[in-house]
Design a protein around this motif. Structure first.
Motif, short mmCIF file in Angstrom:
data_model
loop_
_atom_site.label_atom_id
_atom_site.label_comp_id
_atom_site.label_asym_id
_atom_site.label_seq_id
_atom_site.Cartn_x
_atom_site.Cartn_y
_atom_site.Cartn_z
N LYS A 40 0.84 -1.21 0.00
CA LYS A 40 0.00 0.00 0.00
C LYS A 40 0.87 1.26 0.00
O LYS A 40 0.59 2.21 -0.73
CB LYS A 40 -0.92 0.03 1.22
N LEU A 41 1.89 1.26 0.86
CA LEU A 41 2.75 2.44 0.96
C LEU A 41 3.51 2.72 -0.34
O LEU A 41 3.81 3.87 -0.65
CB LEU A 41 3.75 2.26 2.11
N LEU A 42 3.81 1.66 -1.09
CA LEU A 42 4.59 1.83 -2.31
C LEU A 42 3.75 1.90 -3.58
O LEU A 42 4.28 2.13 -4.66
CB LEU A 42 5.60 0.68 -2.44
N SER A 43 2.44 1.76 -3.45
CA SER A 43 1.61 1.71 -4.66
C SER A 43 1.16 3.07 -5.17
O SER A 43 0.72 3.17 -6.31
CB SER A 43 0.38 0.82 -4.43
N ASN A 44 1.29 4.10 -4.40
CA ASN A 44 0.80 5.42 -4.82
C ASN A 44 1.94 6.38 -5.15
O ASN A 44 1.98 7.51 -4.69
CB ASN A 44 -0.08 6.03 -3.71
N LEU A 45 2.85 5.96 -5.96
CA LEU A 45 4.03 6.77 -6.28
C LEU A 45 4.07 7.23 -7.73
O LEU A 45 5.12 7.58 -8.24
CB LEU A 45 5.30 5.96 -5.97
N HIS A 46 2.94 7.26 -8.38
CA HIS A 46 2.91 7.52 -9.82
C HIS A 46 3.50 8.88 -10.20
O HIS A 46 4.17 9.00 -11.20
CB HIS A 46 1.48 7.42 -10.35
N ASN A 47 3.26 9.91 -9.41
CA ASN A 47 3.72 11.25 -9.77
C ASN A 47 5.00 11.66 -9.05
O ASN A 47 5.42 12.80 -9.16
CB ASN A 47 2.62 12.27 -9.46
N SER A 48 5.60 10.75 -8.33
CA SER A 48 6.79 11.09 -7.56
C SER A 48 8.03 11.09 -8.45
O SER A 48 8.21 10.22 -9.30
CB SER A 48 6.97 10.09 -6.43
N GLU A 49 8.86 12.08 -8.22
CA GLU A 49 10.13 12.17 -8.95
C GLU A 49 11.28 11.64 -8.11
O GLU A 49 12.41 11.57 -8.58
CB GLU A 49 10.38 13.61 -9.37
N ASP A 50 11.01 11.29 -6.86
CA ASP A 50 12.05 10.77 -5.97
C ASP A 50 12.43 9.36 -6.41
O ASP A 50 11.61 8.62 -6.94
CB ASP A 50 11.56 10.74 -4.53
N PRO A 51 13.67 8.96 -6.14
CA PRO A 51 14.09 7.60 -6.49
C PRO A 51 13.26 6.55 -5.73
O PRO A 51 12.91 6.76 -4.56
CB PRO A 51 15.55 7.53 -6.05
N PHE A 52 12.95 5.47 -6.40
CA PHE A 52 12.14 4.41 -5.79
C PHE A 52 12.81 3.86 -4.54
O PHE A 52 12.14 3.53 -3.56
CB PHE A 52 11.87 3.30 -6.81
N GLU A 53 14.13 3.77 -4.55
CA GLU A 53 14.86 3.26 -3.40
C GLU A 53 14.55 4.08 -2.14
O GLU A 53 14.41 3.54 -1.04
CB GLU A 53 16.37 3.27 -3.67
N MET A 54 14.42 5.39 -2.29
CA MET A 54 14.09 6.25 -1.15
C MET A 54 12.69 5.92 -0.62
O MET A 54 12.47 5.86 0.59
CB MET A 54 14.16 7.72 -1.56
N HIS A 55 11.76 5.66 -1.52
CA HIS A 55 10.41 5.29 -1.10
C HIS A 55 10.40 3.95 -0.37
O HIS A 55 9.66 3.76 0.60
CB HIS A 55 9.47 5.24 -2.31
N VAL A 56 11.21 3.02 -0.83
CA VAL A 56 11.31 1.71 -0.18
C VAL A 56 11.82 1.88 1.25
O VAL A 56 11.25 1.35 2.21
CB VAL A 56 12.21 0.75 -0.97
N ILE A 57 12.88 2.64 1.42
CA ILE A 57 13.46 2.87 2.75
C ILE A 57 12.45 3.57 3.66
O ILE A 57 12.27 3.18 4.82
CB ILE A 57 14.79 3.65 2.65
N ASN A 58 11.78 4.59 3.14
CA ASN A 58 10.77 5.31 3.93
C ASN A 58 9.61 4.39 4.32
O ASN A 58 9.12 4.43 5.45
CB ASN A 58 10.25 6.53 3.17
N ALA A 59 9.17 3.55 3.39
CA ALA A 59 8.07 2.63 3.68
C ALA A 59 8.49 1.64 4.76
O ALA A 59 7.70 1.34 5.67
CB ALA A 59 7.65 1.89 2.41
N MET A 60 9.71 1.14 4.69
CA MET A 60 10.19 0.20 5.70
C MET A 60 10.31 0.86 7.07
O MET A 60 10.06 0.24 8.10
CB MET A 60 11.51 -0.42 5.27
N ASP A 61 10.66 2.14 7.09
CA ASP A 61 10.75 2.87 8.36
C ASP A 61 9.36 3.13 8.95
O ASP A 61 9.19 3.15 10.16
CB ASP A 61 11.45 4.21 8.17
N GLU A 62 8.37 3.31 8.10
CA GLU A 62 7.03 3.70 8.53
C GLU A 62 6.09 2.53 8.79
O GLU A 62 5.16 2.64 9.59
CB GLU A 62 6.41 4.60 7.44
N VAL A 63 6.29 1.41 8.17
CA VAL A 63 5.29 0.34 8.14
C VAL A 63 4.94 -0.25 9.49
O VAL A 63 3.80 -0.65 9.72
CB VAL A 63 5.69 -0.77 7.15
N CYS A 64 5.85 -0.30 10.42
CA CYS A 64 5.58 -0.97 11.71
C CYS A 64 4.86 -0.08 12.71
O CYS A 64 4.85 -0.37 13.91
CB CYS A 64 6.88 -1.51 12.31
#
Length: 193
Positions: A40-64
């Motif tokens: 869910k956290l990674l599925s709404n990134l269509h308009n983001s210009e940030d690197p996907f790796e940054m989103h992965v790290i942020n999602a892992m920090d936030e998910v718990c």
């Protein structure tokens, strides 16, 4: 060659020693919920210009965080504990897996069945025990039944506790409310006679 070695490591058997208050079914449900919430956290990134790796790290920090686990079979604190155990043990593997943009089903199979073995031997079709409607506690030496909501949280009769209220003031407010409830109960009992 290094890539093949990484993939082989991903499938080596590994089990996590669970704490006493967390059984295999809870750990499995926590794993599946964590995978779902990461998706869910990674599925709404269509308009983001940030690197996907940054989103992965942020999602892992936030998910718990407990806010992500209010709709699952077990109470949020158990789900959060499962999530943290999973990411503490397999954070690098989870990150590598997420970077491949897997489908939800593939990610669940890889992480919860093959890598962590969280769901190994768990009958996912079996429903967990339902939450109780109330819990029994003792306050000031008296037995008291407190209602429990659908997420396992105890419902107090206090409307809102101000942050500057001391424990003694809270206890006094509870005593007053209990006395009022007891008077109302006695009045109803007298009216029924």
């Amino acid at each position: 060659m290094a890539r093949i070695f990484e993939l082989l490591l991903l499938f080596l058997p590994f089990t996590v020693a669970l704490p006493d208050d967390l059984d295999q079914a809870m750990y499995c449900e926590g794993c599946v919920a964590t995978v779902t919430e990461l998706d869910k956290l990674l599925s709404n990134l269509h308009n983001s210009e940030d690197p996907f790796e940054m989103h992965v790290i942020n999602a892992m920090d936030e998910v718990c965080h407990r806010d992500h686990f209010g709709t699952y079979a077990y109470i949020p604190p158990k789900m959060v504990k499962s999530c943290r155990m999973l990411l503490d043990e397999f954070d690098e593997d989870v990150e590598k897996l997420l970077m491949t943009h897997p489908k939800l089903e593939d990610m669940e199979k890889t992480l919860c069945y093959e890598l962590s073995k969280a769901c190994e031997g768990v009958d996912r079709s079996a429903k967990p025990k339902p939450l109780p409607d109330t819990i029994t506690t003792h306050f000031d030496g008296d037995r008291q039944e407190l209602p429990v909501d659908d997420q396992g949280r105890v419902q107090m009769s206090l409307e809102e506790i101000p942050p500057d209220m001391t424990d003694e003031e809270i206890a006094e407010q509870i005593r007053k409310e209990r006395a009022q409830e007891e008077k109302a109960k006695q009045k109803r009992a007298q009216e029924e006679l």
